[in-house]
Design an enzyme around this catalytic site. Structure first.
Site, PDB file in Angstrom:
ATOM      1  N   LYS A 179     -16.494  31.058 -29.208  1.00  0.00           N
ATOM      2  CA  LYS A 179     -16.920  30.340 -28.005  1.00  0.00           C
ATOM      3  C   LYS A 179     -16.207  30.762 -26.718  1.00  0.00           C
ATOM      4  O   LYS A 179     -15.027  31.054 -26.710  1.00  0.00           O
ATOM      5  CB  LYS A 179     -16.695  28.824 -28.198  1.00  0.00           C
ATOM      6  CG  LYS A 179     -17.628  28.182 -29.198  1.00  0.00           C
ATOM      7  CD  LYS A 179     -19.065  28.118 -28.736  1.00  0.00           C
ATOM      8  CE  LYS A 179     -19.294  27.028 -27.736  1.00  0.00           C
ATOM      9  NZ  LYS A 179     -19.466  25.711 -28.267  1.00  0.00           N
TER      10      LYS A 179
ATOM     11  N   GLN B  31      -7.909  -2.001   3.490  1.00  0.00           N
ATOM     12  CA  GLN B  31      -6.874  -1.198   2.834  1.00  0.00           C
ATOM     13  C   GLN B  31      -7.481  -0.410   1.664  1.00  0.00           C
ATOM     14  O   GLN B  31      -6.947   0.611   1.256  1.00  0.00           O
ATOM     15  CB  GLN B  31      -5.753  -2.129   2.353  1.00  0.00           C
ATOM     16  CG  GLN B  31      -4.594  -1.418   1.707  1.00  0.00           C
ATOM     17  CD  GLN B  31      -3.396  -2.349   1.571  1.00  0.00           C
ATOM     18  OE1 GLN B  31      -2.766  -2.706   2.552  1.00  0.00           O
ATOM     19  NE2 GLN B  31      -3.102  -2.749   0.358  1.00  0.00           N
TER      20      GLN B  31
ATOM     21  N   SER C 116     -12.740  27.504 -27.602  1.00  0.00           N
ATOM     22  CA  SER C 116     -12.834  26.345 -28.472  1.00  0.00           C
ATOM     23  C   SER C 116     -11.673  26.383 -29.454  1.00  0.00           C
ATOM     24  O   SER C 116     -11.233  27.454 -29.870  1.00  0.00           O
ATOM     25  CB  SER C 116     -14.165  26.381 -29.225  1.00  0.00           C
ATOM     26  OG  SER C 116     -14.069  25.637 -30.429  1.00  0.00           O
TER      27      SER C 116
ATOM     28  N   GLU D 123     -18.771  22.835 -15.656  1.00  0.00           N
ATOM     29  CA  GLU D 123     -19.044  21.497 -16.202  1.00  0.00           C
ATOM     30  C   GLU D 123     -18.190  20.433 -15.528  1.00  0.00           C
ATOM     31  O   GLU D 123     -18.654  19.328 -15.240  1.00  0.00           O
ATOM     32  CB  GLU D 123     -18.799  21.495 -17.724  1.00  0.00           C
ATOM     33  CG  GLU D 123     -19.862  22.264 -18.479  1.00  0.00           C
ATOM     34  CD  GLU D 123     -19.546  22.450 -19.959  1.00  0.00           C
ATOM     35  OE1 GLU D 123     -20.410  22.936 -20.675  1.00  0.00           O
ATOM     36  OE2 GLU D 123     -18.421  22.114 -20.392  1.00  0.00           O
TER      37      GLU D 123
ATOM     38  N   SER E 162       0.822  -1.218   0.000  1.00  0.00           N
ATOM     39  CA  SER E 162       0.000   0.000   0.000  1.00  0.00           C
ATOM     40  C   SER E 162       0.856   1.268   0.000  1.00  0.00           C
ATOM     41  O   SER E 162       0.324   2.376   0.050  1.00  0.00           O
ATOM     42  CB  SER E 162      -0.927   0.006   1.214  1.00  0.00           C
ATOM     43  OG  SER E 162      -0.183  -0.205   2.411  1.00  0.00           O
TER      44      SER E 162
ATOM     45  N   THR F 229     -39.920  26.684 -11.469  1.00  0.00           N
ATOM     46  CA  THR F 229     -40.179  25.294 -11.082  1.00  0.00           C
ATOM     47  C   THR F 229     -40.303  24.567 -12.424  1.00  0.00           C
ATOM     48  O   THR F 229     -40.792  25.145 -13.396  1.00  0.00           O
ATOM     49  CB  THR F 229     -41.493  25.120 -10.271  1.00  0.00           C
ATOM     50  OG1 THR F 229     -42.587  25.525 -11.080  1.00  0.00           O
ATOM     51  CG2 THR F 229     -41.467  25.940  -8.986  1.00  0.00           C
ATOM     52  N   HIS F 230     -39.850  23.363 -12.507  1.00  0.00           N
ATOM     53  CA  HIS F 230     -39.822  22.607 -13.781  1.00  0.00           C
ATOM     54  C   HIS F 230     -39.026  23.356 -14.851  1.00  0.00           C
ATOM     55  O   HIS F 230     -39.288  23.188 -16.042  1.00  0.00           O
ATOM     56  CB  HIS F 230     -41.229  22.330 -14.309  1.00  0.00           C
ATOM     57  CG  HIS F 230     -42.173  21.793 -13.284  1.00  0.00           C
ATOM     58  ND1 HIS F 230     -42.340  20.449 -13.050  1.00  0.00           N
ATOM     59  CD2 HIS F 230     -42.986  22.429 -12.414  1.00  0.00           C
ATOM     60  CE1 HIS F 230     -43.227  20.284 -12.075  1.00  0.00           C
ATOM     61  NE2 HIS F 230     -43.632  21.469 -11.663  1.00  0.00           N
TER      62      HIS F 230
HETATM   63  N1  ARG Z   1      -1.811  -1.331   4.713  1.00  0.00           N
HETATM   64  C1  ARG Z   1      -2.747  -1.765   5.679  1.00  0.00           C
HETATM   65  C2  ARG Z   1      -4.055  -1.037   5.515  1.00  0.00           C
HETATM   66  O1  ARG Z   1      -4.047  -0.064   4.862  1.00  0.00           O
HETATM   67  C3  ARG Z   1      -2.211  -1.555   7.040  1.00  0.00           C
HETATM   68  C4  ARG Z   1      -2.684  -2.526   8.052  1.00  0.00           C
HETATM   69  C5  ARG Z   1      -2.087  -3.806   7.808  1.00  0.00           C
HETATM   70  N2  ARG Z   1      -2.440  -4.750   8.791  1.00  0.00           N
HETATM   71  C6  ARG Z   1      -2.318  -6.043   8.582  1.00  0.00           C
HETATM   72  N3  ARG Z   1      -2.675  -6.824   9.520  1.00  0.00           N
HETATM   73  N4  ARG Z   1      -1.858  -6.520   7.469  1.00  0.00           N
HETATM   74  O2  ARG Z   1      -5.074  -1.421   6.011  1.00  0.00           O
END
Ligand code: ARG
Length: 462
Positions: free
Chosen positions: A283, A322, A277, A290, A23, A155-156
């Site tokens: 334009k 995660q 544009s 948007e 992560s 309205t509408h």
């Molecule tokens: N990267 C993990 C998360 O975002 C951290 C916790 C990890 N815990 C574990 N028991 N593997 O949730």
């Protein structure tokens, strides 16, 4: 591959598995929160006699060094580590040696990540609050300047009754005011510290969880260790609040797009907030409005995603969780960006008051007031409705408005009409007579504007 575990494994992790599991690519976003949490943890450990003062000092110095070096760009957070927690711990050990190995005493990554996410979300709520607060100020300023800027209310998307720009803006003020309140509520509710919950069942060390909570400016420690590591309600609540903010911004954008269209011309978006544009030289497009409208989908998507991720999870921590990060981070950045840009666009928006007023004069926005005139002269409302319907038909055939009919023409349709009908259906009267609470009458709206100002002033002081 730098991992915090491995002792019980006999084989290296497959590279694809490692990548899939890691992560670091996104949780590095909260390295500062991670380190802030570790510092509080270490201070508490020392106070409880679990670490020595010297170890505490060494660890704190090491952690400060990491923040400083990452900030200054001399230390890079790389994919070599599984997650931000591993990165910080490995770096700490590299800097200060054995003392660093004690950082994780009485802690699990489960309560650690729960804390990091909470700290991150709490910081972001504060930033979001600031942005919504600023937008409220911008809207109230426009309200104050336009207490008597007449425009048609719809309205509408059909002209309905006349009102003022202040009143129309006031409706958005209410929406963002509720959003502001929602952010405050969420912050209150989530403000309990999960650290010390351990993996799920607390720890056997004599931790002082309330002290850690206090150091990190929480109201207290969470009450159940299993809930502490598996609660992501606050993420869902924030995403829901942001989805609502985006929905409000999107509706507002849609109106600005319509008002900015060649047909309406109620507003002109500032050149700084418009785009051109590549082919059509004439334009000037409302791209910002948007995009804000379009980006709403991303934030809704994040909310649906986390709701779905959480729905099947048994207690306590599961790796599914995660998935709470990437889309939430994106949704927060998106909402913050949209709030800031929208605010800037709104503050520089030019309202074409004459076009708005002209539009309010056409389209029979005073028809209800003509019916009310009859009611005030003793005609039952249902009959009055029918009579005014006939007036409108007459006008449509002649291509005129109600004010342009002669008194004779009025009297031909109903003898009740007298000379004072013109006054009764004038744009000014139609708006000024609406003085009940929440109505567009300038006197009432002025009170609202003052009340808003008082609120904004009070909040600013907090
Ligand atoms: N990267 C993990 C998360 O975002 C951290 C916790 C990890 N815990 C574990 N028991 N593997 O949730």
């Amino acid at each position: 591959m730098a991992q915090l575990w491995g002792g019980r494994f006999t084989k290296e992790t497959d590279q694809l598995v490692y990548n899939f599991n890691a992560s670091i690519g996104f949780d590095q976003k909260f390295y500062e929160q991670d380190i802030r949490g570790s510092m509080a943890h270490v201070k508490m450990l020392a106070r409880q006699g679990i670490l020595t003062e010297q170890e505490k000092e060494q660890i704190l110095e090491g952690l400060e060094g990491i923040v400083k070096d990452v900030k200054e760009g001399t230390l890079e957070i790389t994919a070599e580590y599984e997650d931000i927690h591993s990165f910080v711990e490995a770096n700490l050990i590299e800097r200060i040696g054995d003392a660093g190995k004690k950082l994780h005493t009485g802690r699990s990554r489960n309560d650690q990540v729960a804390l990091d996410m909470k700290l991150y979300v709490r910081d972001e709520i504060d930033e979001l609050k600031e942005l919504v607060f600023h937008l409220l100020g911008t809207i109230n300023h426009i309200m104050e300047e336009n207490l008597e800027t007449y425009m048609p209310g719809f309205t509408h998307l059909q002209k309905a009754q006349p009102l003022t720009l202040a009143h129309h803006m006031g409706a958005y003020y209410e929406m963002f005011y509720r959003d502001y309140g929602r952010l405050k509520d969420i912050r209150e509710r989530m403000n309990y510290c999960p650290l010390g919950a351990g993996a799920l069942a607390g720890t056997t060390y004599p931790l002082d969880r309330e002290y850690t909570a206090q150091l990190l400016e929480f109201k207290g420690a969470t009450r159940n260790s299993m809930d502490s590591v598996s609660d992501r309600d606050y993420v869902i609540e924030l995403l829901s609040a942001m989805a609502t903010i985006m929905m409000h911004l999107s509706r507002f954008s849609e109106e600005i797009i319509i008002w900015n269209s060649n047909e309406y011309q109620f507003v002109e978006i500032d050149d700084g907030y418009s785009t051109g544009s590549s082919i059509m030289p004439q334009k000037k497009n409302p791209d910002i409005a948007e995009l804000v409208r379009g980006k709403t989908g991303r934030v809704y998507g994040a909310l649906m995603s986390i709701l779905t991720t959480m729905k099947g999870l048994p207690l306590a921590y599961n790796k599914d969780m995660q998935e709470d990060k990437e889309l939430t981070f994106d949704a927060i950045d998106t909402t913050k960006g949209c709030l800031a840009l929208f605010d800037g666009m709104l503050a520089t928006l030019q309202f074409k008051k004459d076009v708005m007023e002209r539009s309010a004069r056409n389209g029979f926005t005073n028809a209800t007031d003509a019916a009310d005139y009859l009611v005030n002269h003793g005609v039952p409302f249902r009959d009055a409705h029918g009579i005014v319907g006939r007036l409108v038909l007459f006008c449509l055939e002649k291509g005129i408005s109600l004010d342009e009919m002669t008194l004779d023409e009025y009297k031909n349709i109903s003898p009740v009409f007298e000379e004072d009908i013109y006054e009764a259906i004038s744009l000014k009267t139609c708006v000024e007579k609406r003085v009940t609470k929440g109505a567009p009458g300038p006197a009432v709206m002025k009170e609202t504007v003052e009340e808003n100002k008082r609120f904004l002033e009070e909040e600013r002081k907090k």
